[in-house]
Each structure stands twice: as structure tokens, then as C-alpha cells.
Design an enzyme around this catalytic site. Structure first.
Site, PDB file in Angstrom:
ATOM      1  N   ASP A 134       0.861  -1.193   0.000  1.00 44.45           N
ATOM      2  CA  ASP A 134       0.000   0.000   0.000  1.00 44.45           C
ATOM      3  C   ASP A 134       0.896   1.242   0.000  1.00 44.45           C
ATOM      4  O   ASP A 134       1.693   1.437   0.913  1.00 44.45           O
ATOM      5  CB  ASP A 134      -0.871  -0.042   1.270  1.00 44.45           C
ATOM      6  N   ASP A 193      -3.257   2.511  -5.705  1.00 42.55           N
ATOM      7  CA  ASP A 193      -2.085   2.521  -4.832  1.00 42.55           C
ATOM      8  C   ASP A 193      -1.915   1.264  -4.009  1.00 42.55           C
ATOM      9  O   ASP A 193      -1.049   1.188  -3.168  1.00 42.55           O
ATOM     10  CB  ASP A 193      -2.142   3.745  -3.909  1.00 42.55           C
ATOM     11  N   GLU A 194      -2.733   0.254  -4.256  1.00 40.64           N
ATOM     12  CA  GLU A 194      -2.601  -0.970  -3.479  1.00 40.64           C
ATOM     13  C   GLU A 194      -2.584  -2.174  -4.403  1.00 40.64           C
ATOM     14  O   GLU A 194      -3.154  -2.135  -5.487  1.00 40.64           O
ATOM     15  CB  GLU A 194      -3.791  -1.132  -2.512  1.00 40.64           C
TER      16      GLU A 194
END
Ligand SMILES: [Mg+2]
EC number: 2.7.7.7
Lengths: 82, 412
Positions: B9, B105-106
Site C-alpha cells: 500500500d 495505490d494498493e
């Protein structure tokens, strides 16, 4: 106060797909020839503020970093550099 | 065999990317704020310094400025974030091709079969270092044997940290955490659980599955699995995806469609797979487009822009059906039909509309979709089908995610 300086670059595409810079064309009209590219790797520049492919170049006996950020090239310039 | 799963993350992703590119604001409180729903801008992400002033994601810009007068608010630059997202994914793919993005973003990584025999912690450590050097931002990574605990691990300590949640320590690490830390447990579920006296993940794990099913239906089963570390959903495999502009499916139907009811069935199947692909790729869309071709091969397309971004099956399919009813007069039967979603944004963008709309109802719909995704991953696409599809097996019996009749991105 960012020291990111986009520059003109003369580069060569090799037949195997590699792209290597040959010279940096500074804004004052002076061209700096790259004697040798010593290293190529993805890297960020915290100083200039950006990330891309970083070329470690030997220019006039000194090592300088040059970044390719998508279609543009930049260097970390000194604060007072014209 | 026990799996080795990482969840990585990027910390304060948008704000970190902005701070990298603007050295002059790095030491200041920074937030990325957008005019998500026209007039009223809200905070999308904030950096660590802004967090100290209790600036919160989703709150109005003026509220944030009240808490933190020196807050630097920069507008979002999604193109830049997409580029960084792809750079991160390229790094992940150096370790495994089982990389499942979750938003920009993960991502989950399944590194069970590492060709060099490295363990999860070693790989996590290497990825953490590379993201820092190559992207100039930080990640926190969870290392576990299932996706849910891996995700808890990446939330556990940040920024720039790694947490292992193994079979030997999940009771100490995961169980004391509040239920709302579990993936997909939003405010509505949390409130309901609290009414039953269930506060921590441990409380949830120790509640009999039958009880949970009584309260939540299918969703209760999923919750029980999650809390006990029994989630066995796979990390999906993704190719090198180009930047997606729209997600759509269309099909030539097994027989010609003759009435609204037929169209409803087909649109529901197609919308379900469009919604599922949106969720898998971490997007929500706002513009629904249908394309219709009749048995004389006359065709047309129509589109409609919704009030807010969505990746919910029923919202997409209702909008598609609405468009169809408005524009088709049944002069001839229909040979093929398609539906797509465009005007996409990352699903991590909070929608201000959600603050005012029927939040609990929407969360329930999202859960329903998630639960269905989960069951389909486990048991195949035909495991769960809404009642509308059972009315005509011939029509609904195709699997738009697997069949070759799908025309993915940009077909129309
Ligand atoms: Mg993040």
C-alpha cells in the site's frame, strides 16, 4: 527553488531497442558530450523532484546523473546555475 | 500448502507523489483536494504532517483549512498518479505475475512460488527498498497467508513498514483491531455489529457463523471467514494493462431478444461483468453507454451520464435498461447488445454524494457485489446469480467474463 532542469538531449536508439544519451545540450548553447554511460536504472530524484530512468554519465571526467522522465530529460541543477 | 501473500500500500499516495515533485512543499502540511462533485471541494489525501492536524480524507476543504491554516492544497493530477501506479506494478511483477491491483495505490502479490525460494519477508523488504529508490515514495506491506490479513498487515504500521500476520500471531495482531479495519466493513456494518456488542475482529471471529448469517445473510459468512483467516480467495492474475478508458461488454445473444424482459436479463449479465471488472481494476465510472443492433443489423448507441460514480451492478444495469427503454421501440428483434462504462476515476476517490445519499443502502449493494465476486472467485461464475437470470437459462447461461464473445475495452 526546485533544481529540476529539463534539458535537450541527443540520444541514439540501438537496434536492440536500447536508448542511450550521447550529449546534453545546455540552455546556454553549450553541448556536453557524454563520454560513457556507466549505469542505467529506474530511480527517483528527491532533489529535483521526479522519477524515471536514471543514466549515470561520465562527462568531462565527472559523473553526472541524467534522468529520462517519459519523453523528457532532466538533470539536478545547482541552485544558481543560469 | 500455505500461501505467501503480500499486500503493498503506497502511503498517502497522491500527496506523496505531489511532494516528490514539489520539493518546496515537502516539509509542509499538504493535501490533494479536488472538486469531486463540482462546487464543493474535498480532501482526497493528505501527507503525514497534515495528519497531525487531524485533516481527514473526505472532509470539505474549508473544514481542513480551519484545522490547519497553513495547509497546502494541490489539485489532483490523475495522469501522474497512474504513471506511478504502473511503475509500482512493474516492480511487483518482477517478483510474481500474480499481482492483483486494488485501486491505484494498493496491490496483492502471491509470492508462494518464488523461483528463488525467498520468503515473504525478504521479498517485502526488497520491494519496500525499491519503491523508495525508484519511485521516491514509501509503501507499507503486510505479509500473510491470506489476502484479508495481508491487507490488515499493510495498515498495521505505516509509513515505510512491514508487518507479518502469520498463523502463529494473528490472534495477537489482528484480533484486537476494530472490525472496521477489515476490508469492506464500512460504517453501516460497523454500527450493526456494535449493536450486537461486537467490536473487535476477535469478537467477530468468535461469533458462530450461523449467528452472523442470521444477521447479515451471505455477507455474514464472508465476515466470519475473513475474521478467522479462512479467506482463500486467489490473487488474480493481470497482464500488463494499458491505461483503461472504458470497460464494456457486449454479446451476440443465443437467440434474438423480443421484449424488455429479455433485454433486462442480458443487460444484467453484462452489467454484472462490467461492474466486476471495474472493481477488479479499481475504478468507478459515470457514463453508461449501450449499443444495440437489431436483426437487420441496424445499430445505434446511446449514452447517459449518472449523478455520481459507481461500480455497482444494479446501478449500471438500471441505467442501461433506462436508456434502452427510452430509445428502443421494438420494431424488430435484437441480435446483439452491449453496455460499457466510461468517464472512469479510481475508486479510492471518495464521492461527496455518498455523504448525503442513502449511505447504508449503497454500502449494502457494494457488499452484495463483493460477496458475489467472492463466491464467484471461489466457485465459478455460475455459483451466484440474481433471480432475474433464472427466468431464462438459455439467455443468461453465457459467461461474459470467460466467453470469447466479450469485446473488452474500447469495443464501442
Ligand atoms: Mg494508500
Amino acid at each position: 527553488m526546485s533544481c529540476k532542469r529539463y534539458v535537450d538531449v541527443i540520444a541514439r536508439f540501438y537496434e536492440d531497442g536500447r536508448l542511450l544519451p550521447l550529449a546534453i545540450w545546455w540552455a546556454d548553447g553549450v553541448m556536453y558530450e557524454i563520454d560513457r554511460v556507466l549505469d542505467v536504472r529506474p530511480a527517483a530524484s528527491l532533489k529535483a523532484g521526479g522519477a524515471g530512468i536514471r543514466y549515470t554519465c561520465r562527462i568531462q571526467g565527472r559523473e553526472k546523473y541524467l534522468w529520462r522522465e517519459q519523453d523528457r530529460w532532466f538533470v539536478e541543477a545547482k541552485q544558481n546555475a543560469g | 500448502m500455505e500461501r505467501v501473500i503480500l499486500h503493498s500500500d503506497c502511503n498517502s499516495f497522491y500527496a506523496s507523489v505531489e511532494c516528490l515533485h514539489r520539493p518546496e512543499i515537502r516539509e509542509k502540511p499538504v493535501a490533494v483536494g479536488g472538486d469531486v462533485e463540482q462546487r464543493h471541494g474535498i480532501i482526497l489525501t493528505k501527507n503525514q504532517i497534515a495528519k497531525r492536524y487531524h485533516v481527514k480524507t473526505g472532509e470539505a476543504l474549508w473544514q481542513a483549512r480551519q484545522k490547519c491554516p497553513d495547509l497546502v492544497i494541490v489539485p489532483p493530477n490523475y495522469e501522474l498518479y497512474m504513471r506511478f501506479s504502473q511503475m509500482a506494478r512493474r516492480i511487483y511483477r518482477d517478483y510474481t505475475d500474480l499481482v492483483e491491483p486494488f485501486g491505484l495505490d494498493e496491490a496483492w502479490l502471491d509470492v508462494t512460488a518464488d523461483s528463488r525460494g525467498r520468503d515473504g519477508m525478504t521479498i517485502a523488504e526488497e520491494i519496500r527498498g525499491r519503491i523508495k529508490n525508484e519511485l521516491g515514495i514509501t509503501v507499507s506491506i503486510g505479509v500473510s497467508y491470506n489476502k484479508i490479513f495481508a491487507k490488515l498487515g499493510s495498515d498495521y504500521k505505516k509509513p515505510d513498514a512491514i508487518t507479518r500476520v502469520g498463523k502463529d500471531n494473528y490472534r495477537e495482531i489482528a484480533w484486537p483491531l476494530p472490525c472496521s479495519d477489515l476490508l469492506y466493513v464500512g460504517r453501516a456494518t460497523k454500527r450493526k455489529l456494535e449493536r450486537y456488542g461486537i467490536h473487535t475482529i476477535g469478537d467477530l471471529a468468535n461469533t458462530p457463523e450461523r449467528t452472523l448469517r442470521g444477521w447479515f445473510g451471505k455477507w455474514g459468512e464472508v465476515l466470519s471467514c475473513f475474521a478467522n483467516g479462512l479467506d482463500c480467495s486467489p490473487v488474480a492474475r493481470y497482464g500488463n494493462q494499458p491505461t483503461v478508458k472504458s470497460v464494456g461488454n457486449s454479446t451476440t445473444t443465443p437467440r434474438d431478444l423480443k421484449n424488455d424482459e429479455d433485454v433486462k436479463i442480458i443487460l444484467y449479465v453484462l452489467a454484472g461483468s462490467v461492474a466486476r471488472r471495474l472493481r477488479e481494476q479499481g475504478f468507478k465510472g459515470r457514463t453508461v453507454c449501450i449499443s444495440v443492433r437489431d436483426n437487420q443489423l441496424f445499430s445505434f448507441t446511446r449514452q447517459h451520464t449518472l449523478g455520481s460514480y459507481t461500480n455497482i451492478t444494479s446501478e449500471i444495469s438500471d441505467a442501461g435498461l433506462g436508456l434502452f427503454r427510452k430509445h428502443y421501440r421494438w420494431e424488430r428483434p435484437i441480435r446483439s447488445i452491449g453496455i460499457s462504462m466510461a468517464d472512469l476515476v479510481p475508486d479510492t476517490v471518495p464521492s461527496q454524494a455518498n455523504l448525503y445519499r442513502d449511505e447504508a443502502g449503497r454500502e449494502r449493494l457494494e457488499h452484495l457485489d463483493r460477496a458475489v465476486d467472492w463466491l464467484k472467485n471461489r466457485f465459478g461464475s455460475f455459483a451466484v446469480q440474481p433471480a432475474v437470470l433464472l427466468t431464462d437459462r438459455q439467455l443468461s447461461g453465457f459467461d461474459p467474463k470467460k466467453d470469447h464473445t466479450i469485446h473488452p475495452v474500447g469495443y464501442f
